[in-house]
Scaffold this active site. Structure first.
Site, short mmCIF file in Angstrom:
data_model
loop_
_atom_site.label_atom_id
_atom_site.label_comp_id
_atom_site.label_asym_id
_atom_site.label_seq_id
_atom_site.Cartn_x
_atom_site.Cartn_y
_atom_site.Cartn_z
N ASP A 133 15.64 -1.27 -6.26
CA ASP A 133 16.31 -1.11 -7.56
C ASP A 133 16.65 0.34 -7.91
O ASP A 133 16.87 0.64 -9.08
CB ASP A 133 15.43 -1.71 -8.67
CG ASP A 133 14.10 -0.98 -8.81
OD1 ASP A 133 13.76 -0.18 -7.91
OD2 ASP A 133 13.41 -1.19 -9.82
N ARG A 145 -0.12 5.40 -10.44
CA ARG A 145 0.81 5.62 -11.54
C ARG A 145 0.07 6.62 -12.43
O ARG A 145 -1.11 6.46 -12.71
CB ARG A 145 1.08 4.32 -12.29
CG ARG A 145 1.63 3.21 -11.36
CD ARG A 145 2.30 2.11 -12.16
NE ARG A 145 2.56 0.91 -11.35
CZ ARG A 145 3.65 0.73 -10.60
NH1 ARG A 145 4.57 1.67 -10.53
NH2 ARG A 145 3.82 -0.39 -9.93
N ASP A 151 11.30 -3.24 -4.74
CA ASP A 151 12.26 -3.83 -5.68
C ASP A 151 13.74 -3.61 -5.31
O ASP A 151 14.60 -4.29 -5.85
CB ASP A 151 12.03 -3.27 -7.09
CG ASP A 151 10.61 -3.53 -7.59
OD1 ASP A 151 10.00 -4.50 -7.12
OD2 ASP A 151 10.13 -2.75 -8.43
N ARG A 182 10.48 -6.34 -10.70
CA ARG A 182 10.55 -5.68 -12.01
C ARG A 182 11.78 -6.17 -12.76
O ARG A 182 11.91 -7.37 -12.95
CB ARG A 182 10.57 -4.16 -11.83
CG ARG A 182 10.03 -3.42 -13.03
CD ARG A 182 10.03 -1.94 -12.80
NE ARG A 182 8.95 -1.54 -11.90
CZ ARG A 182 7.71 -1.27 -12.30
NH1 ARG A 182 7.40 -1.37 -13.57
NH2 ARG A 182 6.79 -0.90 -11.43
N ASP A 200 12.06 5.19 -8.99
CA ASP A 200 12.78 6.14 -9.85
C ASP A 200 11.87 6.82 -10.88
O ASP A 200 12.14 7.93 -11.31
CB ASP A 200 14.03 5.52 -10.49
CG ASP A 200 13.76 4.16 -11.10
OD1 ASP A 200 12.61 3.70 -11.05
OD2 ASP A 200 14.72 3.57 -11.63
N THR A 256 10.17 1.48 -2.72
CA THR A 256 9.76 0.40 -3.63
C THR A 256 10.30 -0.92 -3.09
O THR A 256 11.45 -0.97 -2.62
CB THR A 256 10.27 0.60 -5.08
OG1 THR A 256 10.15 -0.65 -5.79
CG2 THR A 256 11.72 1.04 -5.15
N GLY A 267 4.09 2.13 -7.36
CA GLY A 267 3.66 0.96 -6.58
C GLY A 267 3.88 1.21 -5.10
O GLY A 267 4.94 1.69 -4.70
O1 F6P Z 1 7.69 -1.73 -8.40
C1 F6P Z 1 6.98 -2.53 -7.52
C2 F6P Z 1 6.25 -3.62 -8.27
O2 F6P Z 1 5.53 -4.39 -7.32
C3 F6P Z 1 7.12 -4.51 -9.13
O3 F6P Z 1 7.81 -5.48 -8.39
C4 F6P Z 1 6.11 -5.07 -10.09
O4 F6P Z 1 6.72 -5.43 -11.31
C5 F6P Z 1 5.16 -3.94 -10.28
O5 F6P Z 1 5.32 -3.07 -9.18
C6 F6P Z 1 3.71 -4.33 -10.39
O6 F6P Z 1 2.99 -3.18 -10.64
P1 F6P Z 1 1.41 -3.11 -10.57
O7 F6P Z 1 1.00 -3.19 -9.15
O8 F6P Z 1 1.10 -1.77 -11.18
O9 F6P Z 1 0.90 -4.25 -11.36
#
Ligand code: F6P
Length: 319
Positions: A129, A72, A127, A171, A103, A125, A11
């Protein structure tokens, strides 16, 4: 170490662009050739790799997103995908890589390190995290976006005397929820790290309204449940007039804050220094306000710990 490459993965996060800039400019400053890989690991597999110039990273320090694009990439988890990526690295004579991401992205770079290509991870990120670092790029910008949204929602919440449920990202981590909740004066914060009973939440909301509170703001971290699910549960216990706001991907966009730009510059430059020392399998991080590098395995084998004192403080201050 003559030629290094940089990629962004997972992300996107505000701060990735200034981090790319730092890697490219620090690399060139140190006499290295720096290449950019487009579309994360997918681009590595497909050979979307180009030399970077000082000019390529001009005018991006203030831009959200990532100029190298992100993805991803499930294919990189397969042996075939990894083999193709390694072939491209060899073909482009890349001696080391800086991976900017979360991570999950680090796990991929460990595969490359184990195949003799030193990789260094830069935490990117929203997050916040990643185990082993107190800070990840994008968190501050996302936090400010959420707080701005809370302030706006509070205006309409007050006018209509409503309870607002605001779902935020993160997340499995409650960092965005806790920091934004504390900064935005939320009455209730629901995070995956703490299990609070519905009875106690309802009791707090009701005692607030009996004291004359005109509105309530409830922050729900997505790792707990969705805002809509929580609204349905709340309806079973109270007759409060509630509305739900899901902030979603606006939290990932926008111009990186000053903090994110500074951290990105420091993290990116440090990653190049670590590669120059010939070290691979390292992650860059912030510990006790110092920029450090540490064993990348810690980042995906360890556990991220949220500072719960802020969660408890927010409760004390929102009585
Ligand atoms: O890891 C960043 C994040 O924005 C999280 O907060 C969220 O759960 C996820 O990515 C959403 O991913 P995507 O953009 O692939 O839906």
């Amino acid at each position: 170490m003559k030629r290094i490459a940089v990629l962004t993965s997972g992300g996107d996060a505000p701060g990735m662009n200034p981090a790319i800039r730092a890697v490219v400019r620090k690399g060139i400053y140190e006499g290295l050739e720096v290449y950019g890989v487009y579309n994360g690991y997918q681009g590595l597999i497909e050979g979307k790799i180009e030399p970077m110039t000082l000019g390529f990273v001009g005018d991006i320090i203030q831009r959200g997103g990532t100029k190298l694009y992100s993805a991803r990439c499930p294919e990189f988890r397969t042996e075939e995908g990894q083999k193709r990526a390694l072939e491209q690295i060899k073909k482009h004579q890349i001696d080391g890589l800086v991976i900017i991401g979360g991570d999950g992205s680090y796990q991929g770079s460990m595969v490359l390190t184990n195949h003799g290509i030193p990789c260094v991870g830069v935490p990117g990120t929203i997050d916040n995290d990643i185990p082993g670092t107190d800070y990840t790029l994008g968190f501050d910008t996302a936090l400010n976006t959420v707080v701005e949204a809370i302030d706006k929602i509070r205006d309409t919440a007050t006018s209509h005397e409503r309870t607002f449920i605001i779902e935020v990202m993160g997340r499995d981590a409650g960092d965005i929820a806790v920091w934004a909740g504390l900064a935005g004066g939320a009455e209730t914060i629901l995070i995956p790290e703490v299990n609070e009973s519905m009875e106690s939440i309802v009791q707090r909301l009701e005692s607030g309204s009996s004291r004359g509170k005109k509105h309530s703001i409830i922050i729900v971290a997505e790792g707990v449940m969705s805002g809509n699910e929580f609204a349905d549960k709340l309806k079973e216990h109270t007759a409060m007039d509630t509305r739900v706001s899901v902030l979603g991907h606006i939290q990932r966009g926008g111009t990186p804050s000053a903090r994110d730009r500074v951290m990105a510059s420091q993290f990116g430059a440090k990653a190049v220094e670590v590669l120059l020392q010939g070290k691979g399998g390292r992650a860059i991080g912030l510990r006790h306000n110092q920029i450090v590098d540490y064993d990348m395995k810690e980042a995906f084998e360890g556990k991220h710990e949220l500072d719960l004192s802020m969660y408890h403080l927010s409760k004390e201050l929102s009585i």
